[in-house]
Design a protein around this motif. Sequence first.
Motif, PDB file in Angstrom:
ATOM      1  N   THR A 594       1.105  -1.418  -0.043  1.00 28.12           N
ATOM      2  CA  THR A 594       0.024   0.048  -0.220  1.00 28.12           C
ATOM      3  C   THR A 594       1.005   1.356   0.051  1.00 28.12           C
ATOM      4  O   THR A 594       0.130   2.351  -0.334  1.00 28.12           O
ATOM      5  CB  THR A 594      -1.502   0.106   1.212  1.00 28.12           C
ATOM      6  N   GLU A 604      -5.015  -2.671  -3.802  1.00 32.70           N
ATOM      7  CA  GLU A 604      -6.836  -2.680  -4.043  1.00 32.70           C
ATOM      8  C   GLU A 604      -7.642  -3.334  -3.270  1.00 32.70           C
ATOM      9  O   GLU A 604      -8.516  -3.210  -2.750  1.00 32.70           O
ATOM     10  CB  GLU A 604      -6.721  -2.826  -5.763  1.00 32.70           C
ATOM     11  N   ARG A 607      -7.837  -1.384  -0.350  1.00 31.77           N
ATOM     12  CA  ARG A 607      -8.678  -0.865   0.187  1.00 31.77           C
ATOM     13  C   ARG A 607      -9.892  -1.456  -0.226  1.00 31.77           C
ATOM     14  O   ARG A 607     -11.470  -1.061   0.073  1.00 31.77           O
ATOM     15  CB  ARG A 607      -8.085  -0.106  -1.759  1.00 31.77           C
ATOM     16  N   ARG A 610     -11.054  -2.167   3.286  1.00 27.89           N
ATOM     17  CA  ARG A 610     -11.713  -0.653   3.637  1.00 27.89           C
ATOM     18  C   ARG A 610     -12.767   0.107   3.696  1.00 27.89           C
ATOM     19  O   ARG A 610     -13.596  -0.110   4.713  1.00 27.89           O
ATOM     20  CB  ARG A 610     -10.684   0.086   3.449  1.00 27.89           C
ATOM     21  N   VAL A 646      -4.278   2.690   3.991  1.00 30.07           N
ATOM     22  CA  VAL A 646      -5.000   1.880   3.218  1.00 30.07           C
ATOM     23  C   VAL A 646      -5.800   3.387   4.219  1.00 30.07           C
ATOM     24  O   VAL A 646      -6.519   4.631   3.059  1.00 30.07           O
ATOM     25  CB  VAL A 646      -5.614   1.298   2.533  1.00 30.07           C
ATOM     26  N   GLN A 649      -4.561   6.793   4.404  1.00 31.12           N
ATOM     27  CA  GLN A 649      -4.843   7.299   2.898  1.00 31.12           C
ATOM     28  C   GLN A 649      -5.539   7.994   2.354  1.00 31.12           C
ATOM     29  O   GLN A 649      -5.790   8.657   1.966  1.00 31.12           O
ATOM     30  CB  GLN A 649      -4.455   6.229   1.977  1.00 31.12           C
ATOM     31  N   ALA A 650      -7.270   7.228   3.076  1.00 29.40           N
ATOM     32  CA  ALA A 650      -8.143   7.965   2.576  1.00 29.40           C
ATOM     33  C   ALA A 650      -8.695   9.210   3.351  1.00 29.40           C
ATOM     34  O   ALA A 650      -9.115  10.356   3.576  1.00 29.40           O
ATOM     35  CB  ALA A 650      -9.109   7.057   2.920  1.00 29.40           C
ATOM     36  N   ASP A 822      -6.866   7.440  -4.044  1.00 29.73           N
ATOM     37  CA  ASP A 822      -8.467   8.124  -3.040  1.00 29.73           C
ATOM     38  C   ASP A 822      -8.037   9.871  -2.609  1.00 29.73           C
ATOM     39  O   ASP A 822      -7.103  10.079  -1.405  1.00 29.73           O
ATOM     40  CB  ASP A 822      -8.164   7.409  -1.363  1.00 29.73           C
TER      41      ASP A 822
END
Length: 825
Positions: A594, A604, A607, A610, A646, A649-650, A822
Amino acid sequence: MTPRTEPSSAGNGDRPARAGDASWTPPTKHLSDYLRIVRDRWLVATIAFLAGLGWIAWSSLFATPVYESLGTLQVEDSPRGDSMLAELGAADQGTNVEAELLVMRSQMIAKAAAKLGKLYVGAEEVNAYRPFEAVLQQIGFRRPPCRLAVTADVPADEVVSRSYEIDVESSGVAFEVKRLDGAVVVRSAFGPDRRATLTLDGREVTIAVVDGAPAGKRFSLWLRTLDEAGYWIRQGVLAREEGQRTGMVSVGFQGSTPHLAQRAAAAVQQAYLDHKSLRKKSSLESRLAWLSGEKKRVKGDLDKAEGVLDAYIKEHGAVMLPERARASFDEQGRLLSQKLVLEQELRTLEAARKDLAEATSSDRVLLLLGQDGGVDQRSTALAASLSQYELEREVLRLRFKEEADELKPLAKKIDETRRLLEERTVARREFAVRALEQRIAATTARIKRLDDENQRQEDRLQALPKEEREIAQRTREVDATSRAFEMLTRWEGEARIALSSASSPVAAIDTPRVPVIRSKPVLSRQVALGLLVGVFLGVLAAFALNYLDRTVRTPSDLERAVGLPLYAAIPDFRTVRRRERDRIKRGHGGRLPTLSAPESVMAETYRSLRANLRFASIDHPVRSLAITSSLEQEGKTVTTCNLAVVLAQAGSRVVVVDADMRRPSAHTVFGAALAPGLADVLTGKAAWKSVVHPVVELESLHLLPAGKNPQNPGALLDSPTFRTLLVELTAAYDYVLFDVPPVLAVADAAAFFRQLDAVVLLTRYRRCTGDVVESARHQIERLGGNVVGVIFNAFDARKAARRGYGYYGYYGDYAARDVEPDAPT
């Protein structure tokens, strides 16, 4: 804290069906599912395939070869008009080939062949004709085989069978003769004529090199009695009719070398032809002797009758017979000739009935019936089986003692077959005897009718005048005796002609030849068989291993085992595409795709995890979460760290708490220090804000390492200090992720599962069984934890498209494009 709710799947709120539920039905199996089993177990299937193929190849290359040498004989039909049993209806229609085949396979013919072909002694090179040696000869790595001709006198009955080995020295001249136990019996050498004469067990044996060079080779030498040589030949005799009711018979021998097969086949064929020729001559000589005796007796009667007639004519003068007397006289002569033929037939029938009535053994009955084609197929099959069983018993007797256990089952088969054969032959004999008695009665009745007719003619003659009657009587005796003499003379001449030109009823069409190729094993056929056996064993091994393997292998297996929805299926890093794998390895030791490859399919999948967590917690948001597993080494730490990345990252504030204080590893994933950490916070040595480490790549992601191993991790995690820490972390961060020990390994995390919003159970591909995973789920629920879903980890990404789980095989091309990261949420 949020209340625990039943996990939902695909937003419908239903728990996935499990094998124990009443509504659960097994999934439908397709051909692709079975092919997938073989693909998954390709290594085991390949090993089993190679083992099966190798076993067939080894047994084919090193098997004792079989060479067939066959000759062709033509067996003449039994004359149906002269066949006694055929006229009586006691014989099957067709040729008597079945009986002749029994004779060809008999011990009598085999023993005669052993003596005729001198097969009681012989030698052959050890393993010279095996397929492996033949292959070596073709490529030039082995010399052609060498043949030895061995001769000796016909063995006496008291001679014991012996087997020896002949080892020829590299010079090709000197050799040693050894017993099978290795003891040297005699040393000798070949002379200039390539011959050697030596004495073995009192028998003079001559060994001659026929073909090839014997230097450095080993030969097996045998000296057998005639009986044992006959049993050995009988074991390899081939005799079969070509086609149905053709009279064409192939007779030959199966041997381990081509020349031995040809010698034995020629000897068997010649022994059978000699037997048939001798039998026919013996029958003709017996018939000729009887005819000569009868002719001599009738000649005396004729001379006496002619003398009486001449004396009467001289005394009374020439007297002419009247026409009516001549007619009666001719009729009496005809009746007398018919009576003579019938009396001869009656004697033949009575002799045949006597032979059948006195026959006690089934072999004798079959022989008597077989002469006239009276052997049925059932009797022939039973006789052949009995001969085969007796042959096997004799072979075993050479290897074992009489009371050996190996002989007992064979003895039972022999007794049962002999009983069935005797019952069958007794029934056939009784039928044939009854038919003969009917024929005898019919012949006797015909003779009586002839006598009655002759008496009527005699009465007509008595009505003539005395002088005519007397001359008619004397003339009748002369004429009748003359006719009988002429008939016997004709029969005797025919018998002498038949004897002088006697030929066997069996004609040799083709003589056995030296076979150029072996009949067994056929390498092409064995290769095909090996491939079939290998494929069968490979598929069988794959299915057997698949049946015995109860581990979790697919996401559906995992869902059925625990009855929880699947949140993610994560492939093994080492099985993804090479290009993507290289990008993942660039940073963080390949554990954080990631971060090192955020555009990869691996990233992915996290994600997707998530998204599933957010979707499942719409009504009841999940702030504190633990990812645990049933056993060790299932990948929960790496999954927790990538999920944290992730989430960060969001745009979420995330902290990873390494609560596995016995074997901490989260700090190695992020490249941080182990201490100070959670253990220091819970013991009051440090504040949590001072030991939290930020992740360099992401400002919103922090790590709280485990710290040095404390004395009692379970007690610290169940302390009020930990509960206070959890409240503070939940207030400071959007997500608090705990890396905890395996639930079935230790009970450290058991104290605070009930304090978390959710627990996700991770299972590694083929790491544990469904029962173990279900036990882990029950353990968490008993501790008050809220298990919301499962993660299937470390499956083979190369099989994703074939198996149909995970997204790896579907959006690989799409994920390879440049996409925007994202957006924060």
